[in-house]
Design an enzyme around this catalytic site. Structure first.
Site, PDB file in Angstrom:
ATOM      1  CD  GLN A  94      -2.558   1.751   0.594  1.00 17.92           C
ATOM      2  OE1 GLN A  94      -2.282   2.655  -0.175  1.00 17.92           O
ATOM      3  NE2 GLN A  94      -3.715   1.099   0.588  1.00 17.92           N
ATOM      4  CD  GLN A 130     -15.829   0.153  -5.985  1.00 18.88           C
ATOM      5  OE1 GLN A 130     -15.909   1.313  -5.577  1.00 18.88           O
ATOM      6  NE2 GLN A 130     -15.020  -0.191  -6.974  1.00 18.88           N
ATOM      7  N   GLY A 153      -9.225  -1.277  -1.873  1.00 21.57           N
ATOM      8  CA  GLY A 153     -10.309  -0.989  -0.939  1.00 21.57           C
ATOM      9  C   GLY A 153      -9.913  -0.928   0.522  1.00 21.57           C
ATOM     10  CD  GLU A 154      -4.777  -0.450   3.916  1.00 21.10           C
ATOM     11  OE1 GLU A 154      -4.272  -0.168   5.016  1.00 21.10           O
ATOM     12  OE2 GLU A 154      -4.118  -0.849   2.948  1.00 21.10           O
ATOM     13  NE  ARG A 191     -10.506   2.873  -8.699  1.00 18.94           N
ATOM     14  CZ  ARG A 191     -11.464   1.964  -8.646  1.00 18.94           C
ATOM     15  NH1 ARG A 191     -12.142   1.805  -7.541  1.00 18.94           N
ATOM     16  NH2 ARG A 191     -11.754   1.216  -9.696  1.00 18.94           N
TER      17      ARG A 191
END
Length: 324
Positions: free
Chosen positions: A34, A58, A75-76, A113
């Protein structure tokens, strides 16, 4: 969820691929690659409140790295939010990916994102280059950036760790960091202390760095450029009108004329001079705008211009895509 950059995520098969399944939250770990080092806890709490009210719209994306153990691919922030809500399970899509693909995908997903800090972005670019054996040019093309943009970000990694950390923690700005790039490690440490303790602006920092290196001060150079520009405009305003070019015109100008007419001619000449100066000013203004556009493109922005010169005006249409 498909990710095509650098061929990541292609040609994988499996019974659970692209199917949403419920996975126990305590069986999931964050992505080891990450790029985001600092998470906004207020933003996570707000996200948790939204999920609590409307559900998780989502699913997160994970991979099974060991039996019944999963690592987050994307999606963390959602994962951290559902942990705050003390959920037992979370909707997820399970992908089959290698360590290299997982790392690359996490980096790309965040670059596309998330609002990473400049240092996090630079670190992500470096990791992507190392993982996929990419040149700066290939990475820039894959990410839709200019090579100069990527190169400027990567330069931040030449800063010592304390300076990088200060940028990550928002104690100083990226521009403060860039001002220190030419300093050695000791000088960077000393300058960082001054910037933080004395709350130096970027321009003040640039001046102090210049003093340390024995260079002309950027603030003084800027004043000199501004003064030169003012002088050029003043010279244009004071340009004399064109002198008579024929003997007859000269002779006629010597003849006695009513004062009123002479005054009218002088005023006409003065007006002509001012119109010429204004026309030149318009060209100077146009060139100044073009220089600003070039500066922006040199720093990685994609800008398209359409220029038209008609009798009365210069027209310059500037198009800047929202997604850079």
């Amino acid at each position: 969820m498909a990710f095509s950059l650098f061929g990541i995520g292609k040609d994988h098969s499996g019974d659970t691929k692209n199917k949403v399944v419920e996975i126990k939250v305590d069986q999931i770990i964050p992505n080891r690659y990450q790029p985001r080092k600092v998470f906004d806890q207020d933003a996570i709490r707000k996200l948790a409140q939204t999920i609590d009210e409307h559900g998780l719209l989502q699913p997160i994306v994970v991979r099974e790295y060991e039996s019944a153990k999963y690592e987050i691919i994307a999606g963390e922030r959602r994962y951290r939010a559902v942990k705050l809500l003390n959920w037992d399970t979370v909707p997820a899509i399970v992908e089959k990916m290698s360590d290299k693909e997982t790392a690359s995908l996490a980096l790309i997903e965040n670059l596309q994102r998330s609002q990473l800090s400049s240092v996090e972005e630079a670190q992500a670019y470096r990791q992507l280059m190392d993982l996929n054996h990419l040149t700066q040019a290939a990475l820039a093309k894959g990410m839709g950036k200019s090579q100069s943009f990527v190169a400027n970000k990567l330069r931040l990694l030449k800063l010592i760790k304390p300076v990088q950390t200060a940028i990550l923690d928002h104690r100083i700005s990226e521009r403060h960091g860039r001002a220190m790039l030419d300093l050695d490690e000791k000088q960077q440490r000393e300058m960082l202390m001054r910037v933080v303790n004395e709350r130096l602006t970027v321009r003040q920092t640039e001046d102090e760095v210049a003093r340390t290196l024995g260079r002309p001060l950027p603030s003084e150079l800027a004043k000199q450029r501004a003064e030169k520009k003012r002088q050029e405009l003043a010279d244009l305003e004071g340009m004399p009108a064109e002198e008579p070019t024929t003997e007859e015109t000269v002779e006629s100008s010597k003849q006695a004329q009513p004062k009123k007419k002479k005054t009218s001619k002088r005023r006409k000449k003065s007006a002509t001079s001012k119109q010429s100066a204004k026309a030149t000013d318009a060209r100077l203004a146009l060139n100044t705008i073009k220089k600003s556009i070039k500066l922006a493109t040199d720093n990685g922005f994609t800008i398209t211009t359409h220029e038209k010169d008609d009798d009365d005006t210069y027209q310059l249409v500037i198009e800047i895509p929202k997604k850079q």
